[in-house]
Design a protein around this motif. Structure first.
Motif, PDB file in Angstrom:
ATOM      1  N   GLU A 198      45.935 -26.560  18.091  1.00  0.00           N
ATOM      2  CA  GLU A 198      45.746 -27.107  16.794  1.00  0.00           C
ATOM      3  C   GLU A 198      44.891 -26.364  16.116  1.00  0.00           C
ATOM      4  N   ALA A 199      45.042 -26.406  14.588  1.00  0.00           N
ATOM      5  CA  ALA A 199      43.863 -25.616  13.823  1.00  0.00           C
ATOM      6  C   ALA A 199      42.592 -26.573  14.115  1.00  0.00           C
ATOM      7  N   GLY A 200      41.631 -25.851  13.710  1.00  0.00           N
ATOM      8  CA  GLY A 200      40.188 -26.262  13.763  1.00  0.00           C
ATOM      9  C   GLY A 200      39.552 -26.288  12.538  1.00  0.00           C
ATOM     10  N   LYS A 201      38.081 -26.243  12.496  1.00  0.00           N
ATOM     11  CA  LYS A 201      37.389 -26.139  11.358  1.00  0.00           C
ATOM     12  C   LYS A 201      37.268 -24.423  10.877  1.00  0.00           C
ATOM     13  N   ASP A 202      37.167 -24.004   9.862  1.00  0.00           N
ATOM     14  CA  ASP A 202      37.183 -22.708   9.250  1.00  0.00           C
ATOM     15  C   ASP A 202      36.260 -21.685  10.154  1.00  0.00           C
ATOM     16  N   ALA A 203      35.212 -22.514  10.445  1.00  0.00           N
ATOM     17  CA  ALA A 203      34.025 -21.680  11.019  1.00  0.00           C
ATOM     18  C   ALA A 203      34.259 -21.457  12.392  1.00  0.00           C
ATOM     19  N   GLU A 204      35.283 -22.364  13.092  1.00  0.00           N
ATOM     20  CA  GLU A 204      35.676 -21.941  14.432  1.00  0.00           C
ATOM     21  C   GLU A 204      36.801 -20.962  14.487  1.00  0.00           C
ATOM     22  N   ALA A 205      37.300 -20.553  13.473  1.00  0.00           N
ATOM     23  CA  ALA A 205      38.398 -19.690  13.374  1.00  0.00           C
ATOM     24  C   ALA A 205      37.924 -18.100  13.992  1.00  0.00           C
ATOM     25  N   PHE A 206      38.724 -17.336  14.619  1.00  0.00           N
ATOM     26  CA  PHE A 206      38.410 -16.088  14.975  1.00  0.00           C
ATOM     27  C   PHE A 206      39.215 -15.010  14.158  1.00  0.00           C
ATOM     28  N   THR A 207      38.604 -13.909  13.518  1.00  0.00           N
ATOM     29  CA  THR A 207      39.175 -13.013  12.727  1.00  0.00           C
ATOM     30  C   THR A 207      39.720 -11.753  13.633  1.00  0.00           C
ATOM     31  N   VAL A 208      40.812 -11.547  13.445  1.00  0.00           N
ATOM     32  CA  VAL A 208      41.279 -10.356  14.345  1.00  0.00           C
ATOM     33  C   VAL A 208      40.585  -8.990  13.491  1.00  0.00           C
ATOM     34  N   VAL A 209      40.042  -8.298  14.526  1.00  0.00           N
ATOM     35  CA  VAL A 209      39.170  -7.017  14.074  1.00  0.00           C
ATOM     36  C   VAL A 209      40.044  -5.722  14.727  1.00  0.00           C
ATOM     37  N   GLY A 210      40.932  -5.976  15.651  1.00  0.00           N
ATOM     38  CA  GLY A 210      41.675  -4.978  16.085  1.00  0.00           C
ATOM     39  C   GLY A 210      42.870  -5.260  16.782  1.00  0.00           C
ATOM     40  N   VAL A 211      43.742  -4.375  17.141  1.00  0.00           N
ATOM     41  CA  VAL A 211      45.064  -4.450  17.757  1.00  0.00           C
ATOM     42  C   VAL A 211      45.335  -3.397  18.953  1.00  0.00           C
ATOM     43  N   VAL A 212      45.321  -3.655  20.214  1.00  0.00           N
ATOM     44  CA  VAL A 212      45.449  -2.817  21.210  1.00  0.00           C
ATOM     45  C   VAL A 212      47.064  -2.670  21.649  1.00  0.00           C
ATOM     46  N   GLY A 213      47.257  -1.678  22.202  1.00  0.00           N
ATOM     47  CA  GLY A 213      48.692  -1.610  22.875  1.00  0.00           C
ATOM     48  C   GLY A 213      49.061  -2.630  23.739  1.00  0.00           C
ATOM     49  N   GLU A 214      50.294  -2.956  23.839  1.00  0.00           N
ATOM     50  CA  GLU A 214      50.712  -4.198  24.815  1.00  0.00           C
ATOM     51  C   GLU A 214      50.387  -3.665  26.290  1.00  0.00           C
ATOM     52  N   VAL A 215      49.988  -4.684  26.924  1.00  0.00           N
ATOM     53  CA  VAL A 215      49.646  -4.624  28.305  1.00  0.00           C
ATOM     54  C   VAL A 215      50.421  -5.552  29.168  1.00  0.00           C
ATOM     55  N   LYS A 216      50.899  -4.783  30.460  1.00  0.00           N
ATOM     56  CA  LYS A 216      51.440  -5.595  31.431  1.00  0.00           C
ATOM     57  C   LYS A 216      50.694  -6.499  32.176  1.00  0.00           C
ATOM     58  N   GLN A 217      50.875  -7.726  31.926  1.00  0.00           N
ATOM     59  CA  GLN A 217      49.432  -8.429  32.473  1.00  0.00           C
ATOM     60  C   GLN A 217      49.935  -9.118  33.980  1.00  0.00           C
TER      61      GLN A 217
END
Length: 888
Positions: A669-688
């Protein structure tokens, strides 16, 4: 009846006394009779003569006595065994070939059956194990096929499902055990109080846990495994009440489990209470299993799985009425499944094991067909001998019993050699990693397997005898007596039978070869998949930080100190920390809520791989940066929340926009704006979870400070062989905290290789089986063609005398071999297609009907068939007409 059996047994075990007693009793009766006749006036000579006439042969009288006691059957069996042994010694080439074939085929079957028996057939070591069930939650529309259960599930279902006699939960783990300065990390299981009563097997000493011991303030108790009790406490019977430190917390030993206790594949040494808080059991936590907590239940007598499933479904439906997450959970396709515990535990490996069992059975069938052909050839040379014996009075039953004894003796000797091959095969499976399979640690060669082997070789002996006996009895006695084995030709029916066996051998070998090719190609394509990072020169290890010793701030400080010390080690290029590394065997997922993303009707929240990272983790693992930047150590100290996502995650949520700057919340569920994470990078897909993981699940990487767990994995990129830094890494961790060990130290390449065990081992074994099948097929084809040349020696000599050239003779036998090959390949193609269809779920990006694999199998079979016919055809082409005609 019992007295008769006891008397019979006494005669068998004291045979010499029986024979001496019988002779003594006959002598006594003869003397008494002689004395009676002498007293009546007859001379002793006449009396002795009269008695000999009346009694007849003393040997016949003894034979009648033996028949009365039933020991004549054993005498006949011993005679037939002796005769069979002489026949086998007279043909050392045939005997060696037959025994080698039996040893390999039976040994291979025993090896795989040992795995099948231990993993699939042998029941779990608990009372009435078929009544043990497991219950887990599934959210298929969210990409989560299995999510275990939750504490809320347990407390809501406990005592409320009529079909269950009892219900419990457990959680696997590992803890730091021992006194300060001498700690080690051991496998543990945290269980609810009714865990042992549900299994039906409790402590041999002491007691189980109580409901009062399920809180963090009262759970300071422990139950020890028998192995740990004997190793650590020298089997002290007064261990109850003693203290043991687990994660630096003193705990009182309250019980010791029986020696036979083993729960599934766990090698747990210590069992602890599964403690929780009231807030962990609320409806909001109902779907927070994370595949960590597992549930086990015992059905009531008479209750069925279907009844339990319907009751679970009904309860879930009732609870969802007031659940604020009901719609979201329904959109995810939520359901709780009730399945047998044993079947669920081995479900992933069952298809592979059944495939291998089918492969070795096919191998045994090829070996059996080969032996039947060799036995038929051998019997054809004894036709006149058998005919003479029948003419002298040997019954059909006697001929059949003699054949059965001979083939059974052969299979018994081969079975003894096969058990040695099987024992070696089990050790080979350990080297291939089969001990890491579910219940694989229990694979062994025991009396149960020996009994199966004994029954199998006796049945195999009878099966081998059937066509030989039919061949012996169908021959016309007069024709057999008039035949000349060296010059006559075999009957058309016999020739068709032999050729049919060769065709079936070729077909079965083709199927095995094609199956091995599909598995090998599947393995090759799986190994060619990029894991999404540079796996070379990376060492990884797991570190457990007890909550009793480390607060969240303490954990962050430990990680930062570790990164500083490891980063200054010689040979270290970069180092990082993460909650869970790829290919670790743990693959829990959690939800994330993306700002601005509106789910389509029926679309459910997706589960994603979510990790907390620290240090230079991305460079240490060799991740590729697609956009933005990596996380740094400073991100864990900032109040601003940032994260990195992989390409799969970005492609799903922002297919036509840049992910950089987008925001999301950790959770469903969405929370407060202060609890949101900002995307700063994208990495290649990794087999987990594995290289063959096809579903794009997506991954999110948070700064470690925002996702602190009880354990971390350290990843170190080195300029030297990774394993050489293992001890150094251990010392660095001990310098920070002497009580913290590093476990599961493996290079990433080793982790990736271990993840392919379930694919590599079947491919290697199938290749081995197909190679043996090719050898057996070559031997069988060679044997039949060689015998045909020997039988048709007169005919070939006559043809060459009438003008046939050697190349014509050679071509004829090559054509016979190719006709047999064509028939076998035609049947093999059908079998290979069906086999490929059955294997489809196990194959990775390989179709069931692969033209390259089938072409390779065809070429291989052609080469084998031509090689097998080369020597017989050459021998036939070199037959001298003059020598052949002069032999008549």
């Amino acid at each position: 009846m019992f007295k008769r059996f006891r008397s019979f047994f006494r005669v068998l075990t004291r045979r010499r006394d029986f024979e001496d007693g019988m002779s003594e009793e006959l002598r006594f009766h003869i003397e008494q009779w002689t004395d009676d006749l002498v007293r009546s006036g007859m001379s002793r000579g006449k009396a002795a003569r009269l008695i000999r006439i009346e009694l007849g042969s003393l040997d016949n009288i003894k034979a009648d006595c033996r028949e009365t006691f039933g020991v004549h059957l054993f005498d006949e069996l011993r005679r037939q065994l002796s005769y069979a042994a002489r026949l086998l010694r007279k043909t050392p080439g045939f005997t060696a070939t037959a025994l080698l074939t039996l040893a390999v085929c039976i040994g291979a079957n025993l090896t795989i059956f040992a795995v099948i028996d231990s993993v699939l057939l042998r029941p779990l070591p608990f009372p009435e194990p078929d009544r043990l069930m497991t219950i887990f939650n599934t959210y298929p529309k969210a990409g989560v096929e299995r999510d275990g259960s939750s504490l809320t599930n347990y407390y809501e279902r406990r005592g409320r499902i009529p079909a269950f006699a009892s219900l419990a939960i457990y959680r696997y783990g590992s803890e730091i055990v021992g006194e300060p300065g001498s700690t080690e990390r051991l496998q543990t299981v945290r269980v609810s109080p009714d865990f042992f009563s549900t299994l039906g097997l409790g402590p041999a000493i002491g007691r189980t846990f109580t409901d009062q011991e399920t809180t963090s303030e009262t759970d300071h108790v422990a139950i020890l495994s028998d192995t740990f009790w004997r190793q650590r406490y020298n089997a002290d019977p007064n261990v109850i009440g003693r203290q043991i430190r687990v994660n630096s917390v003193p705990r009182t030993v309250i019980g010791v489990l029986p020696r036979a206790f083993r729960f599934l594949s766990s090698d747990a040494r210590v069992f602890l209470p599964l403690a929780s808080r009231p807030e962990d059991r609320t409806p909001l936590q109902r779907h927070s299993g994370g595949n960590v907590i597992q549930m086990v239940a015992r059905l009531k007598p008479g209750a069925t799985v279907a009844e339990a499933q319907s009751q679970i479904d009904a309860q879930n439906a009732t609870l969802e009425v007031d659940d604020p997450q009901a719609k979201m959970i329904a959109d995810a396709g939520f359901r709780s499944l009730v399945v047998p515990l044993h079947a669920d535990h081995v479900a992933t490996i069952r298809p592979t094991l059944l495939l291998l069992e089918a492969g070795v059975l096919v191998l045994l069938l090829i070996g059996t067909v080969n032996l039947v052909n060799l036995l038929l050839i051998r019997t054809s040379g004894r036709i006149k001998e058998l005919a003479v014996r029948q003419a002298l009075g040997a019954s059909r039953g006697y001929i059949v019993s003699e054949t059965v004894v001979e083939t059974t003796l052969l299979t018994l000797i081969g079975g003894c050699l096969g058990t040695a091959v099987g024992a070696g095969g089990i050790r080979l499976l350990g080297a291939l990693g089969y001990d890491r399979l579910p219940l694989g640690g229990q694979i062994s060669f025991d009396m149960r397997l020996g009994l199966v082997a004994l029954i199998a070789v006796i049945v195999l002996g009878i099966v081998l005898a059937a066509p030989i006996a039919w061949f012996n009895l169908r021959r016309h006695l007069g024709n057999a007596l008039q035949s000349e084995s060296r010059g006559g030709t075999s009957g058309r029916a016999t020739q068709i039978l032999r050729h049919s066996f060769i065709v079936s051998q070729i077909a079965l070998a083709f199927i095995l070869l094609a199956g091995a090719g599909l598995l090998g190609l599947s393995l090759q394509r799986a190994m060619a998949v990029s894991p999404g990072f540079q796996s070379d020169h990376v060492l990884t290890g797991q570190i457990l930080l007890p909550w009793a010793d480390y607060s969240e701030a303490g954990r962050l400080k430990f990680v930062e100190s570790l990164m500083v010390k490891v980063g200054h080690l010689p040979g270290v290029l970069s180092a990082g920390v993460v909650n869970n590394v790829p290919f670790s065997g743990h693959s829990g997922k959690s939800a994330a809520t993306v700002m601005g993303h509106v789910r389509r009707p029926g679309e459910s929240p997706r589960g994603h791989y979510s990790y907390g990272v620290a240090g230079d983790y991305f460079r240490a693992m060799g991740f590729s940066l697609r956009a933005g930047r990596f996380l740094t150590a400073d991100d864990s100290r900032r109040s601003e929340r940032v994260c990195v996502v992989d390409e799969d995650f970005a492609r799903y949520y922002w297919p036509h926009a840049s992910p950089i700057g987008q925001r999301l919340w950790d959770g469903s569920e969405a929370g407060k704006d202060a609890e949101a994470f900002t995307v700063v990078g994208v990495v290649g897909e990794v087999k987990q979870a594995g290289l063959t993981e096809d579903e794009a699940q997506g991954a999110i990487y948070y700064p470690y400070a925002f996702r602190i767990g009880d354990s971390v994995f350290v990843a170190v990129r080195t300029s030297v062989p990774p394993e050489s830094l293992g001890l150094t890494l251990q010392k660095v961790v001990r310098q920070i905290d002497a009580n913290i060990p590093v476990n599961d130290l493996r290079s990433m390449e080793t982790r990736i290789a271990d993840s392919l065990v379930a694919r590599r081992s079947p491919a290697l074994l199938a290749s081995l089986f197909s190679g043996i099948a090719l050898l057996l097929t070559a031997v069988g084809t060679y044997g039949v063609l060689s015998f045909t040349v020997a039988q048709r020696r007169r005919e070939i000599g006559l043809r060459m005398a009438l003008g046939a050239e050697p190349r014509h003779i050679r071509r004829y036998f090559v054509q016979v071999s190719l006709r047999l090959l064509a028939g076998g390949v035609l049947l093999g193609l059908i079998g290979a297609w069906l086999t490929g269809q059955a294997m489809q779920a196990m194959l990775f990006r390989v179709p069931a009907f692969n033209l390259a694999v089938l072409t390779g199998a065809l070429c291989t079979m052609t080469l084998v068939s031509l090689a097998a016919c080369l020597l017989p055809s050459q021998r036939a082409a070199r037959i001298s007409p003059m020598e052949t005609l002069a032999e008549e």
